[in-house]
Design an enzyme around this catalytic site. Sequence first.
Site, PDB file in Angstrom:
ATOM      1  N   GLU A 105       0.826  -1.207   0.000  1.00  0.00           N
ATOM      2  CA  GLU A 105       0.000   0.000   0.000  1.00  0.00           C
ATOM      3  C   GLU A 105       0.863   1.262   0.000  1.00  0.00           C
ATOM      4  O   GLU A 105       0.528   2.248  -0.665  1.00  0.00           O
ATOM      5  CB  GLU A 105      -0.958  -0.030   1.190  1.00  0.00           C
ATOM      6  CG  GLU A 105      -2.087  -1.055   0.987  1.00  0.00           C
ATOM      7  CD  GLU A 105      -2.961  -1.248   2.200  1.00  0.00           C
ATOM      8  OE1 GLU A 105      -4.197  -1.176   2.065  1.00  0.00           O
ATOM      9  OE2 GLU A 105      -2.414  -1.472   3.297  1.00  0.00           O
ATOM     10  N   GLU A 125      -3.696  -9.637   4.045  1.00  0.00           N
ATOM     11  CA  GLU A 125      -4.396  -9.394   5.307  1.00  0.00           C
ATOM     12  C   GLU A 125      -5.461 -10.436   5.599  1.00  0.00           C
ATOM     13  O   GLU A 125      -5.773 -10.717   6.758  1.00  0.00           O
ATOM     14  CB  GLU A 125      -5.035  -7.997   5.286  1.00  0.00           C
ATOM     15  CG  GLU A 125      -4.040  -6.843   5.357  1.00  0.00           C
ATOM     16  CD  GLU A 125      -3.535  -6.393   4.007  1.00  0.00           C
ATOM     17  OE1 GLU A 125      -2.914  -5.330   3.930  1.00  0.00           O
ATOM     18  OE2 GLU A 125      -3.759  -7.126   3.004  1.00  0.00           O
TER      19      GLU A 125
END
Length: 704
Positions: A105, A125
Amino acid sequence: MSDQVTLTRDGDIAVVTVNNPPVNALGTAVRQGLVRAMDDIDADTSVKAAIIIGEGRTFPAGADIREFGQKPQPPALWEVCTRIEETTKPVIAAIHGTALGGGLEISLGAHYRIADPKGRVGLPEVLIGVMPGAGGTIRLPRIIGIAPALEIMVSGRQVPAQEAHALGIIDRLAETDLLDDAKTFARALIAEGAGPRKTSDRTEGLGSDAENAAALQAARDGIVKKAKGLYAPARMVDSMEYSLSHSLLEASHYERDAFMSCLGTPQQQGLNHAFFAERASSKVPENGRAEPRPLNKIGVIGGGTMGAGITVAALNAGLNVTMVERDDESIAKGRQNVEKVYARDVQKGRKTEDQKAAIMARYIPSTDYADLADADLIIEAVFENMDVKKEVFGILDKVAKPGAVLASNTSYLNIDEIASATSRPQDVIGLHFFSPANIMRLLEIVIPSKASDDAIATGFALAKAMKKVPVRAGLCDGFIGNRILAKYGAAAAYMVEDGALPYAIDEALVNFGYPMGIHAMGDLAGLDIGWSNRKNKAASRSNDTRYTGTIADRICENGWFGQKTGKGWYVYEAGSRRGTPNPDIDAIITQARADLGITPRDFTEEEIIRRYLAAMINEGAKVLEEGIALKPSDIDVTFLFGYGFPRYRGGPMKYADMYGLENVLNDLREFEKEDPKFWKPAQLLVDMVEKGETFDDLNKRALA
């Protein structure tokens, strides 16, 4: 900046270096340092471009998982990504190692990306029960499209740099030194007059509104529905959909709220536990007391399915392997078993012929035990028979060099007795691989009474080299996994005798989250294995214990061993791995019930699960009581990686905590009324309920 983030200059290029060992996790100090660096870069008119890179072995590998569930300290990671994206000079993320989760990210917040060819990226995640929370669901689909982005997120897989480059996540692959190539990239951008390129403004991965809506619906109907038992994938789709029609700020808030909604769910608790349990499994006393012995060349006795699988796992670990079989025909089959694994890899494009040849050059087939004289570790993988194994170890005692570790791949047998065939019991350990050994990640490292610490540490070193998940197991019949399997297998057998259909039990287990039920699993493994084991133990079976094999024995007496014979609990069409209920089983069950004097009754799905898990958890508590497992999380790891227990439930002992130990004890006491011996609660469980303790409390004490 901060101790973890430094800013240096090479002419008009600013280099921002993250140095937060061991994996440059994006903790508070790193996040603050990155924001300050972007502020300084914007303020310095002499800087024309910037590079973000990680010191040491990796780009920031991800968020600091230790901060999950804690009060966040500013700036939030999504704010850092946005700040990087808003920088007025072009920012290049230079990726090496693994840029996962928050690491990717951060790089998506940058305007351009260059990667070392060996690097990997991903948004994993989901593996801990959450979803990207710092722009991953907003930015990634804009580059590569909704479906590919969701596949990466829902699978949690690590994407090799070459694939990431082909997808468009990575703009360039480094050809020499990563930082040097990143500077060359930066100078080219400066020369071209290229400014910042905001990922959140890109649209090349997206289609029309109608196409995007269709892709999102297809995701809900497909990839999300297949992610059975998981909460996060649906929220990923929600976040992607929201981001398509809202501002970056609004979408970032929505994504963060969706991320927070995942925290604390049962799925997140289970997955988070599984994540840490896996990493704790190698924390054993022996590793703290001794260094492993050298491990370069190993021997494998046996070239069947198990021996070949172990050989492939060792070759994949870069080890030299000598395989020994009893005659020329057997060793030829052993070599063929190994080669066909790599031939399949070549066929599927995972390896080249040259890579296959290089691996096979480290494989030596032999029919002479003397060829094992220079092996550092020798693994016996012959038939599960004590006399045969003792004969093999007697030979190894004569030919193996001093200090070689001698390991038995037994599933049940007493390794002390196996070691007694040698003059060096301190060198003998158990290494219980699970089939297929080159794929299944669990490795039970079984500790006989006289094994030395460094021999045990060598077993753990082998597991690490093979990328296995090791679990330390004490010595008992079946060790951790198969001992507990025998208990809940008996509970399933009793339920079938008492009135439950085997297919109803399997359906309940699949609905609970297992990939298949216990009867389908028996067919896959081969029903003859359990039959042989029951016959071997017939003489020592207690008369006051209810027998579990009445129905299974009669199935085997018909020559129905499961998939290998095309018929077992299920019937299998030629070449099919999926079975349909065997219509002949009903008569066998009916007759067995009549012979046993049992009047069948109905079982609800809820009761099936209560009984199955109560038996599993209770035996797990007894395994802990006896010190066979060092901590409850080791039992969880065993069942997550070796027996198909649904990962999002954390393992049987974690599930017990979430279900409530008092509820488990109440179930056992209810069932105890019908069979006081089988259902007698473990004293450990009784004591824990009285003290208000959980299995997680035991984990914390064990790791303190």
